[in-house]
Design an enzyme around this catalytic site. Sequence first.
Site, PDB file in Angstrom:
ATOM      1  N   ASP A 136       9.353  59.124  66.695  1.00  0.00           N
ATOM      2  CA  ASP A 136       9.636  57.989  65.824  1.00  0.00           C
ATOM      3  C   ASP A 136       8.702  56.832  66.151  1.00  0.00           C
ATOM      4  O   ASP A 136       8.275  56.682  67.300  1.00  0.00           O
ATOM      5  CB  ASP A 136      11.107  57.572  66.023  1.00  0.00           C
ATOM      6  CG  ASP A 136      11.615  56.685  64.896  1.00  0.00           C
ATOM      7  OD1 ASP A 136      10.899  56.511  63.891  1.00  0.00           O
ATOM      8  OD2 ASP A 136      12.724  56.153  65.037  1.00  0.00           O
ATOM      9  N   HIS A 194       0.898  58.259  61.312  1.00  0.00           N
ATOM     10  CA  HIS A 194       1.269  59.679  61.411  1.00  0.00           C
ATOM     11  C   HIS A 194       0.112  60.513  61.976  1.00  0.00           C
ATOM     12  O   HIS A 194       0.325  61.430  62.762  1.00  0.00           O
ATOM     13  CB  HIS A 194       1.686  60.222  60.038  1.00  0.00           C
ATOM     14  CG  HIS A 194       2.951  59.598  59.505  1.00  0.00           C
ATOM     15  ND1 HIS A 194       4.068  59.393  60.292  1.00  0.00           N
ATOM     16  CD2 HIS A 194       3.285  59.134  58.273  1.00  0.00           C
ATOM     17  CE1 HIS A 194       5.015  58.835  59.557  1.00  0.00           C
ATOM     18  NE2 HIS A 194       4.568  58.653  58.336  1.00  0.00           N
ATOM     19  N   LEU A 241       3.907  79.171  75.921  1.00  0.00           N
ATOM     20  CA  LEU A 241       4.721  78.087  75.354  1.00  0.00           C
ATOM     21  C   LEU A 241       5.034  78.354  73.869  1.00  0.00           C
ATOM     22  O   LEU A 241       4.135  78.716  73.113  1.00  0.00           O
ATOM     23  CB  LEU A 241       3.935  76.779  75.485  1.00  0.00           C
ATOM     24  CG  LEU A 241       4.508  75.535  74.786  1.00  0.00           C
ATOM     25  CD1 LEU A 241       5.808  75.090  75.458  1.00  0.00           C
ATOM     26  CD2 LEU A 241       3.491  74.384  74.835  1.00  0.00           C
TER      27      LEU A 241
HETATM   28  C1  FPP Z   1       8.833  58.930  62.171  1.00  0.00           C
HETATM   29  O1  FPP Z   1       8.119  57.724  62.245  1.00  0.00           O
HETATM   30  C2  FPP Z   1       7.923  60.018  62.028  1.00  0.00           C
HETATM   31  C3  FPP Z   1       7.917  60.907  61.017  1.00  0.00           C
HETATM   32  C4  FPP Z   1       8.864  60.901  59.926  1.00  0.00           C
HETATM   33  C5  FPP Z   1       6.906  61.946  60.947  1.00  0.00           C
HETATM   34  C6  FPP Z   1       6.558  62.567  62.246  1.00  0.00           C
HETATM   35  C7  FPP Z   1       5.258  63.162  62.108  1.00  0.00           C
HETATM   36  C8  FPP Z   1       4.273  63.105  63.012  1.00  0.00           C
HETATM   37  C9  FPP Z   1       4.350  62.509  64.337  1.00  0.00           C
HETATM   38  C10 FPP Z   1       3.013  63.715  62.724  1.00  0.00           C
HETATM   39  C11 FPP Z   1       3.262  65.115  62.434  1.00  0.00           C
HETATM   40  C12 FPP Z   1       2.494  65.958  63.222  1.00  0.00           C
HETATM   41  C13 FPP Z   1       2.153  67.122  62.753  1.00  0.00           C
HETATM   42  C14 FPP Z   1       1.391  67.970  63.628  1.00  0.00           C
HETATM   43  C15 FPP Z   1       2.516  67.567  61.405  1.00  0.00           C
HETATM   44  P1  FPP Z   1       8.405  56.631  61.154  1.00  0.00           P
HETATM   45  O2  FPP Z   1       7.412  56.816  60.072  1.00  0.00           O
HETATM   46  O3  FPP Z   1       9.826  56.695  60.723  1.00  0.00           O
HETATM   47  O4  FPP Z   1       8.120  55.336  61.943  1.00  0.00           O
HETATM   48  P2  FPP Z   1       8.805  53.927  61.722  1.00  0.00           P
HETATM   49  O5  FPP Z   1      10.249  54.100  62.057  1.00  0.00           O
HETATM   50  O6  FPP Z   1       8.079  53.056  62.682  1.00  0.00           O
HETATM   51  O7  FPP Z   1       8.557  53.542  60.287  1.00  0.00           O
END
Ligand code: FPP
Length: 247
Positions: A24, A41, A135
Amino acid sequence: MNYKKLIPRLDLERLPAHVGIIMDGNGRWAARKRRPRMYGHRAGARSVRQMVELGVELKLGYITFYAFSTENWGRPEEEVQGLLKLLKEFLAKEIAELNRQNIRVNIIGSESRLDPAYLAEIREMASPTFGNTGLTVNMAFNYGGRLEIVEGIQKLFAESRDKPELIEKLSPQAFSNYLYTAGQPDPDLIIRTSGESRISNFLLWQMAYAEIYITQTLWPDFDKAAFIEALIDFQSRERRYGGVESQ
Ligand code: FPP
């Protein structure tokens, strides 16, 4: 901090068998840099790579990354499409190296709502790793814990038409085999970055006895040293599984 300096503080014999990670804070990380959310992301995908590298180095068994939840369809279309594309790009870029390292990449989640052609494509990309024995990296994509349980019940009911004993003799352990993580150990440790104290529909069934570690660090800043700090914290916990001390 050089993460190697922290490794001696770990008891390598008592590492978690399975770590689940709620990644997150990508959006906030990007906003702080006045960049679009996808920039966050993409930086988050680099953190995934770091965690996988450390997982191999420490010989962890399983890591599950929460990359796209069933609730994430509610985000702006541009971000949804960006996340779908990011998974494909990640696989295209990393799969050869992951395969070389004997890593098994498993895409877990629901098939509902995903374009079958997209689904076939990402499975095909991950398929060279399916026989690997090192893994296991679970990419939870279009994943929701409640939906996973519902789909498990549907699978069980379908099988039980010919075998009613499957229902009569059902145990929690037997039901685990109807989940996307069938055959895998439950997570011992769940990490959530960026300070929120929520489970957000992640591995609901599997995390029954997991230790939960919450850090303020935003996911793109979560590095190998931060992962080791989480593992050190995990090793300081006393796990009783509903029993009493030193049982
Ligand atoms: C939450 O942060 C994150 C997500 C919904 C997406 C997670 C995805 C990645 C870390 C990249 C994916 C990696 C691969 C390899 C596909 P948020 O956007 O909710 O953050 P915020 O709460 O600060 O807005």
